[in-house]
Design a protein around this motif. Sequence first.
Motif, PDB file in Angstrom:
ATOM      1  N   VAL A 129       0.658  -1.090  -0.307  1.00 49.37           N
ATOM      2  CA  VAL A 129       0.055  -0.212  -0.278  1.00 49.37           C
ATOM      3  C   VAL A 129       1.039   1.109  -0.414  1.00 49.37           C
ATOM      4  O   VAL A 129       1.568   0.914   0.346  1.00 49.37           O
ATOM      5  N   LYS A 130       0.874   1.998  -0.814  1.00 46.08           N
ATOM      6  CA  LYS A 130       1.122   3.537  -0.870  1.00 46.08           C
ATOM      7  C   LYS A 130       1.036   4.323   0.116  1.00 46.08           C
ATOM      8  O   LYS A 130      -0.336   3.678   0.912  1.00 46.08           O
ATOM      9  N   GLU A 131       1.747   4.705   1.061  1.00 48.63           N
ATOM     10  CA  GLU A 131       1.740   5.910   2.060  1.00 48.63           C
ATOM     11  C   GLU A 131       0.457   7.021   1.466  1.00 48.63           C
ATOM     12  O   GLU A 131      -0.233   7.738   3.006  1.00 48.63           O
ATOM     13  N   ASP A 132       0.577   7.650   0.630  1.00 45.49           N
ATOM     14  CA  ASP A 132      -0.402   8.490   0.737  1.00 45.49           C
ATOM     15  C   ASP A 132      -1.588   8.189   0.428  1.00 45.49           C
ATOM     16  O   ASP A 132      -2.603   8.743   0.850  1.00 45.49           O
ATOM     17  N   ILE A 133      -2.099   6.929  -0.620  1.00 46.72           N
ATOM     18  CA  ILE A 133      -3.729   6.578  -1.204  1.00 46.72           C
ATOM     19  C   ILE A 133      -3.896   5.270  -0.348  1.00 46.72           C
ATOM     20  O   ILE A 133      -2.985   4.147  -0.954  1.00 46.72           O
ATOM     21  N   CYS A 134      -4.768   4.588   0.474  1.00 45.57           N
ATOM     22  CA  CYS A 134      -4.789   3.255   1.356  1.00 45.57           C
ATOM     23  C   CYS A 134      -5.760   2.135   0.082  1.00 45.57           C
ATOM     24  O   CYS A 134      -6.991   3.256  -0.540  1.00 45.57           O
ATOM     25  N   THR A 135      -5.335   1.569   0.140  1.00 43.27           N
ATOM     26  CA  THR A 135      -5.850   0.285  -1.520  1.00 43.27           C
ATOM     27  C   THR A 135      -6.695  -0.205  -0.520  1.00 43.27           C
ATOM     28  O   THR A 135      -6.930  -1.627  -1.440  1.00 43.27           O
ATOM     29  N   HIS A 136      -6.737  -0.420   0.139  1.00 39.19           N
ATOM     30  CA  HIS A 136      -7.367  -1.485   1.532  1.00 39.19           C
ATOM     31  C   HIS A 136      -7.333  -2.984   0.581  1.00 39.19           C
ATOM     32  O   HIS A 136      -7.545  -3.290   0.602  1.00 39.19           O
ATOM     33  N   PRO A 137      -5.917  -3.354   1.578  1.00 39.98           N
ATOM     34  CA  PRO A 137      -5.530  -4.739   1.844  1.00 39.98           C
ATOM     35  C   PRO A 137      -5.805  -5.583   1.711  1.00 39.98           C
ATOM     36  O   PRO A 137      -5.949  -6.593   1.010  1.00 39.98           O
ATOM     37  N   GLY A 138      -6.799  -5.656   2.484  1.00 41.48           N
ATOM     38  CA  GLY A 138      -7.487  -6.456   3.902  1.00 41.48           C
ATOM     39  C   GLY A 138      -8.414  -5.928   4.942  1.00 41.48           C
ATOM     40  O   GLY A 138      -8.486  -4.733   5.199  1.00 41.48           O
ATOM     41  N   PHE A 139      -9.177  -6.310   5.190  1.00 34.92           N
ATOM     42  CA  PHE A 139      -9.886  -6.075   6.242  1.00 34.92           C
ATOM     43  C   PHE A 139      -9.725  -7.250   7.559  1.00 34.92           C
ATOM     44  O   PHE A 139      -9.732  -8.233   7.469  1.00 34.92           O
ATOM     45  N   ILE A 140     -10.832  -6.345   8.508  1.00 34.50           N
ATOM     46  CA  ILE A 140     -11.011  -7.007   9.695  1.00 34.50           C
ATOM     47  C   ILE A 140     -11.813  -6.739  10.528  1.00 34.50           C
ATOM     48  O   ILE A 140     -11.933  -5.674  10.959  1.00 34.50           O
ATOM     49  N   GLY A 141     -12.746  -7.666  10.764  1.00 37.36           N
ATOM     50  CA  GLY A 141     -14.653  -7.312  11.317  1.00 37.36           C
ATOM     51  C   GLY A 141     -14.973  -5.694  10.619  1.00 37.36           C
ATOM     52  O   GLY A 141     -15.694  -4.732  10.898  1.00 37.36           O
ATOM     53  N   GLY A 142     -14.415  -5.929   8.728  1.00 30.04           N
ATOM     54  CA  GLY A 142     -14.921  -4.810   8.558  1.00 30.04           C
ATOM     55  C   GLY A 142     -14.088  -3.782   8.670  1.00 30.04           C
ATOM     56  O   GLY A 142     -14.310  -2.531   7.504  1.00 30.04           O
TER      57      GLY A 142
END
Length: 420
Positions: free
Chosen positions: A48-61
Amino acid sequence: MRKSDDDDETSSLIERTKRRKISVLDGTEEPNGSTSHIDQIEVFEASVKEDICTHPGFIGGMCIKCGEKMDNQSGVAFGYIHKDLRLANDEISRLRDRDLKNLLRHKKLYLVLDLDHTLLNSTRMSDITQDEGYLMNPDDPMQDALKGNLFKLPFMNMVTKLRPFVHTFLKEASNLFEMYIYTMGERAYALEMANLLDPGRVYFDSRIIAQGDCTQRHQKGLDVVLGQESAVLILDDTEQVWTKHKDNLISMERYHFFASSCKQFGYKSKSLSEMRSDESDTDGALATVLKVLKQVHSMFFDLELGENFAGRDARQMLRAVRSEVLKGCKIVFSRVFPSKFQAENHQLWMLAERLGATCSTEVDSSVTHVISTDMGTEKSRWAIQENKFLVEPRWLEAANFLWQRMPEERFPVKEVKVNH
């Protein structure tokens, strides 16, 4: 309003993940070539780049990188790694690439193992027959032979018997493969069986996939395995559950130790336990398949082919090993397929071809074997007259499970008597 323990754990994991440094994480590697799932959770930030989060994964939403709450998360659930974990497809691809490079450096592949009828056999205590009663008697002379392989689990109302050679199999296979358990059983059962097979958590760690982890009903898939398909081999007794991954699959002969197992699959003969017998330790199914696994592994990492292991495909190696089993055999079938059935589409015809044989619908001098269910058919009589091998279909099935051409005289065709 006070947060639940799960929310606290999720928030804590997100905070720890955000504090990681990308430069450290991308270099993380375990000495034996395995990438543990704890590390995998921590390295998600690396993509993931520092400036824009690509949301690589989720825990509990909640995004494991930025902490943002998301209602609609795409990707695949990996609950066996961490509760409520879901990974985006791009992150799955990145982790598979990273893990494969790490594994190949240590000359390892992936091995996915089924439990029931492959590595062990379980039965309910209430299904133990009178002839199996000795299994529950601690003073029976057979108990010494069964020690360390037969487990009574009263809290599950279950008795489990490990398949002969399984301890040696797991020990030797672990040097060549990173191993997963993948079962259609419930998670509680899978964890208990893993504990019997691997009490020291040396072989599987948290790589235990159960029914609730499957993404398709009544099917197993490699979408929940963090390994590249080209480097995965599968051992399972049920081919139908792997419709998308047949090229990765080694079909196992079912292990029927208990009477209830024989009954479940329609066998009327006595079970191994009822006969106070068992599979051979040195020549049984697991010893046989270990040789095949070693052969495929050796071909994959053959230095004569160069050192670009990442460009190779274990499925091709498996196909090559399998195609040697009946190489040079030409087979004609007689009274094996239903009438008007397209012969080329029958599973036995396709199996024969996978084992390296050629198949034909007509007899000629080049035919070596007639596979038949009746000695009285025209093609069966031709085989006897022309001194060709005449065998029943089990000869083909035995070659498939044992990975060698079996002596034809062990599989004679019986004459079918017609009642007038």
